[in-house]
Write a protein that holds these residues in place. Structure first.
Motif, PDB file in Angstrom:
ATOM      1  N   LYS A  46       0.835  -1.209   0.000  1.00 25.53           N
ATOM      2  CA  LYS A  46       0.000   0.000   0.000  1.00 25.53           C
ATOM      3  C   LYS A  46       0.866   1.253   0.000  1.00 25.53           C
ATOM      4  CE  LYS A  46      -3.824   2.250   2.425  1.00 25.53           C
ATOM      5  NZ  LYS A  46      -4.748   2.185   3.589  1.00 25.53           N
ATOM      6  N   ARG A  62       2.053   2.205  -3.300  1.00 19.65           N
ATOM      7  CA  ARG A  62       0.996   2.587  -4.242  1.00 19.65           C
ATOM      8  C   ARG A  62       0.652   1.469  -5.231  1.00 19.65           C
ATOM      9  NH1 ARG A  62      -0.026   8.077  -3.999  1.00 19.65           N
ATOM     10  NH2 ARG A  62       1.497   9.319  -2.846  1.00 19.65           N
ATOM     11  N   ASP A  87      -1.857  -1.316  -6.568  1.00 25.57           N
ATOM     12  CA  ASP A  87      -3.287  -1.617  -6.559  1.00 25.57           C
ATOM     13  C   ASP A  87      -3.526  -2.952  -5.857  1.00 25.57           C
ATOM     14  OD1 ASP A  87      -3.843   0.683  -7.947  1.00 25.57           O
ATOM     15  OD2 ASP A  87      -3.890  -0.304  -9.906  1.00 25.57           O
ATOM     16  N   SER A  88      -4.656  -3.068  -5.169  1.00 24.49           N
ATOM     17  CA  SER A  88      -5.058  -4.312  -4.489  1.00 24.49           C
ATOM     18  C   SER A  88      -3.950  -4.863  -3.594  1.00 24.49           C
ATOM     19  CB  SER A  88      -5.465  -5.381  -5.518  1.00 24.49           C
ATOM     20  OG  SER A  88      -6.441  -4.900  -6.389  1.00 24.49           O
ATOM     21  N   ASP A 135       0.441   1.115 -17.791  1.00 24.06           N
ATOM     22  CA  ASP A 135       1.017   0.774 -16.490  1.00 24.06           C
ATOM     23  C   ASP A 135       2.248  -0.106 -16.690  1.00 24.06           C
ATOM     24  OD1 ASP A 135      -0.944   2.137 -15.140  1.00 24.06           O
ATOM     25  OD2 ASP A 135      -2.174   0.366 -14.747  1.00 24.06           O
TER      26      ASP A 135
END
Length: 297
Positions: A22, A25, A27-28, A207
């Motif tokens: 987290k 950064r 995702d999930s 991405d």
């Protein structure tokens, strides 16, 4: 004198790993941390929930730390672990194939709705990659047989391995060819494809998980992202049997253009189907699963 610190547990290790992701950064982060912990600690999701205080050994912690470092460098979980779940099957994935995505499952929704469980049919997956779409369909429909084509020998090797692991190699064949080259007219009841559809100029902005880890061959759809559909539409019309079904994945903003290409190739009743995120995802001449339930087995 104080007691030595308690050894890390599945629960505390999961929480720490998720927090690291987290902070990075990712995702999930919670899901990614769990998937990586399951492999590093040789445990299941159920183990984490029902035996949360199981100790994590130093070797298991070191393995997880290595996985987390790779994920923080934006390497996808599927690349770290070498496998990815799709529909109801687990697939091996390598750098030679596109990592299967949930969006692509919208094709399965269409195929399974059009082809009830007791129906026998022949299917071809053009640009099969890992074999995801074809193998997921064959796993659901025991009367079906299928072919996957690809121009990449390395991708075909992955698809063949996946078919063998799923015990579907008696109903799935994989051949190296460009799209449907070499197949006779009116050869298949169902034709599916997830072709490259990203405009060339958009690829640098993707991405890192996609840009740096999926094969360019599976991403680059030419200057406007539509080159593959220009090639596919007449070929699919040629190899599809009368009354047959086609379904192709598209980019979220390509519905009208791809629909027009298939209509120009001679198809009628072409529709655009949305995925679960309510974005245009599949162009097909089949039923719309968003308006009809998929029949159960």
């Amino acid at each position: 004198m104080t007691d030595a610190a308690a050894p890390p547990t599945l629960l505390t290790t999961w929480k720490v790993a998720a927090a690291r992701l987290k902070d990075g950064r990712i995702d999930s982060p919670s899901i990614d941390a769990r998937l990586l912990l399951e492999v590093a600690a040789n445990c299941s999701r159920t183990d984490i929930l029902t035996d949360p205080y199981r100790a994590v050994t130093p070797d298991q912690q070191a393995a997880l730390d290595g996985f987390i470092e790779r994920r923080l460098r934006r390497e996808p979980v599927s690349r770290i672990l070498g496998r990815k779940g799709f529909w109801k099957i687990m697939l091996n994935v390598t750098p030679d194939v596109l990592s299967p995505r949930p969006d692509t499952e919208a094709i399965l929704d269409v195929v399974l709705l059009a082809c009830p469980p007791n129906k026998a049919f022949e299917m071809i997956d053009l640009g099969t990659g890992s074999g995801a779409i074809l193998l997921a369909a064959l796993a659901e429909r025991f009367g079906a047989r299928g072919v996957g084509t690809d121009i990449s020998s390395e991708a075909l090797a992955v698809a063949k391995e996946n078919a063998a692991n799923l015990e579907l190699d008696n109903r799935a064949t994989f051949l190296r060819t460009e799209w449907a080259a070499g197949f006779g007219d009116h050869s298949f009841d169902v034709v599916v494809s997830n072709p490259p559809y990203i405009p060339s100029g958009d690829i640098p902005g993707l991405d890192p998980e996609v840009r740096d880890h999926d094969p360019l061959l599976a991403l680059d759809g030419g200057p406007d992202g539509l080159q593959a559909y220009r090639e596919l539409a007449p070929e699919i019309m040629r190899i599809l049997r009368p009354g047959g079904l086609f379904a192709v994945e598209i980019g979220w903003d390509q519905g009208p253009q791809v629909k027009a290409l298939f209509e120009a190739a001679g198809f009628d009743k072409v529709i655009v189907v949305k995925d679960l995120a309510d974005r245009d995802r599949v162009v097909t001449n089949g039923p719309d699963p968003r308006a009809n339930p998929v029949p159960k087995m």
